[in-house]
Design an enzyme around this catalytic site. Structure first.
Site, PDB file in Angstrom:
ATOM      1  N   ASN A  37      84.614  20.551  45.535  1.00 43.21           N
ATOM      2  CA  ASN A  37      83.370  20.544  44.761  1.00 43.21           C
ATOM      3  C   ASN A  37      83.417  19.564  43.587  1.00 43.21           C
ATOM      4  O   ASN A  37      84.457  19.389  42.944  1.00 43.21           O
ATOM      5  CB  ASN A  37      83.068  21.950  44.223  1.00 43.21           C
ATOM      6  CG  ASN A  37      82.318  22.792  45.241  1.00 43.21           C
ATOM      7  OD1 ASN A  37      81.721  22.263  46.160  1.00 43.21           O
ATOM      8  ND2 ASN A  37      82.349  24.100  45.056  1.00 43.21           N
ATOM      9  N   HIS A  38      82.295  18.932  43.292  1.00 44.44           N
ATOM     10  CA  HIS A  38      82.112  18.065  42.124  1.00 44.44           C
ATOM     11  C   HIS A  38      80.877  18.554  41.361  1.00 44.44           C
ATOM     12  O   HIS A  38      79.996  19.203  41.930  1.00 44.44           O
ATOM     13  CB  HIS A  38      81.867  16.614  42.556  1.00 44.44           C
ATOM     14  CG  HIS A  38      83.066  15.943  43.145  1.00 44.44           C
ATOM     15  ND1 HIS A  38      83.481  14.684  42.774  1.00 44.44           N
ATOM     16  CD2 HIS A  38      83.952  16.346  44.101  1.00 44.44           C
ATOM     17  CE1 HIS A  38      84.554  14.338  43.467  1.00 44.44           C
ATOM     18  NE2 HIS A  38      84.849  15.337  44.284  1.00 44.44           N
ATOM     19  N   ARG A  39      80.838  18.228  40.105  1.00 41.55           N
ATOM     20  CA  ARG A  39      79.632  18.528  39.322  1.00 41.55           C
ATOM     21  C   ARG A  39      78.450  17.702  39.851  1.00 41.55           C
ATOM     22  O   ARG A  39      78.605  16.526  40.174  1.00 41.55           O
ATOM     23  CB  ARG A  39      79.836  18.225  37.846  1.00 41.55           C
ATOM     24  CG  ARG A  39      80.763  19.187  37.128  1.00 41.55           C
ATOM     25  CD  ARG A  39      80.708  18.923  35.624  1.00 41.55           C
ATOM     26  NE  ARG A  39      79.469  19.419  35.042  1.00 41.55           N
ATOM     27  CZ  ARG A  39      79.403  20.488  34.232  1.00 41.55           C
ATOM     28  NH1 ARG A  39      80.503  21.160  33.932  1.00 41.55           N
ATOM     29  NH2 ARG A  39      78.249  20.871  33.742  1.00 41.55           N
ATOM     30  N   THR A  71      78.871  12.274  39.379  1.00 49.22           N
ATOM     31  CA  THR A  71      79.642  13.305  40.085  1.00 49.22           C
ATOM     32  C   THR A  71      81.138  13.033  40.021  1.00 49.22           C
ATOM     33  O   THR A  71      81.931  13.818  40.542  1.00 49.22           O
ATOM     34  CB  THR A  71      79.223  13.368  41.562  1.00 49.22           C
ATOM     35  OG1 THR A  71      79.509  12.115  42.195  1.00 49.22           O
ATOM     36  CG2 THR A  71      77.740  13.698  41.702  1.00 49.22           C
TER      37      THR A  71
END
Length: 216
Positions: free
Chosen positions: A82-84, A90
């Site tokens: 997961n990434h922001r 990102t």
């Protein structure tokens, strides 16, 4: 009684190092695999933990049941991928080190879908990808190249990108009967005695075999 296959044998097929049983192979405390589940890869099947379980930094687990067949190139994408997505970029700057690591709080608390759980007797076709937190039911079949983004029902057949339910292998009543039998939980001697029924029998024949416990 005939001797059953040895669940502790790393390479169960003589002369075929491309096939490994996963339970005696895995060492990570974050991966649980049931007996007889195997992975087939001509390059290096023993590298399953690093090549096929990706971005697995924890704490979520990968749980695979018994008697699962994993074709070459099966990939489990874990929550660490997961990434922001709520800001302009990102890119995970804090993971690169240096003074950027002081901002690691920006990467904590990202969405986490929890454990990835695979039931018993699941067949994964070549090159399938399983996304984080997916739950795959008992007896399911995952078609070649499928990208599984959502849960798969018991005895469901899915395929495509994103994977969709093509059909179920049995009707709802027979699925319930099969789950009640749960042949994968039988003692090994009972499985050995009724192998042909498990592989090619009817639901009714399997129910009869469930009542036929060796030694009774």
């Amino acid at each position: 009684m005939p001797l059953p296959a040895d669940p502790a044998l790393l390479h169960p097929m003589p002369g075929q190092p491309r096939v490994v049983l996963l339970k005696p192979l895995v060492t990570s405390a974050l991966i649980e695999v049931g007996e007889y589940s195997y992975y087939d890869d001509p390059d290096d099947a023993t590298a399953f933990e690093t090549r096929n379980v990706l971005y697995h930094y924890g704490p979520e687990k990968l749980i695979i049941g018994r008697f699962c067949a994993l074709g070459t190139g099966v990939r489990f994408i874990m929550n660490g991928a997961n990434h922001r997505m709520d800001g302009p970029s990102t890119f995970p700057f804090p993971t690169m080190g240096g003074s950027w690591s002081e901002h690691f709080d920006l990467l904590t608390g990202l969405p986490n879908r929890g454990d990835t759980v695979v039931g018993n007797d699941v067949w994964f076709g070549h090159g399938t990808t399983i996304m984080p937190g997916v739950r795959i039911g008992h007896g399911a079949i995952i078609g070649t190249g499928a990208v599984v983004t959502r849960d798969v029902p018991d005895y469901g057949i899915v395929g495509g990108n994103p994977a969709r339910l093509i059909r179920t292998r049995y009707d709802e009543q027979d699925v319930a009967r099969l789950l009640a039998v749960a042949w994968w939980d039988w003692p090994t001697d009972q499985i050995t005695a009724h192998l042909r029924t498990i592989m090619s029998g009817s639901v009714a024949e399997l129910e009869a075999a469930a009542r036929d416990v060796p030694g009774d």
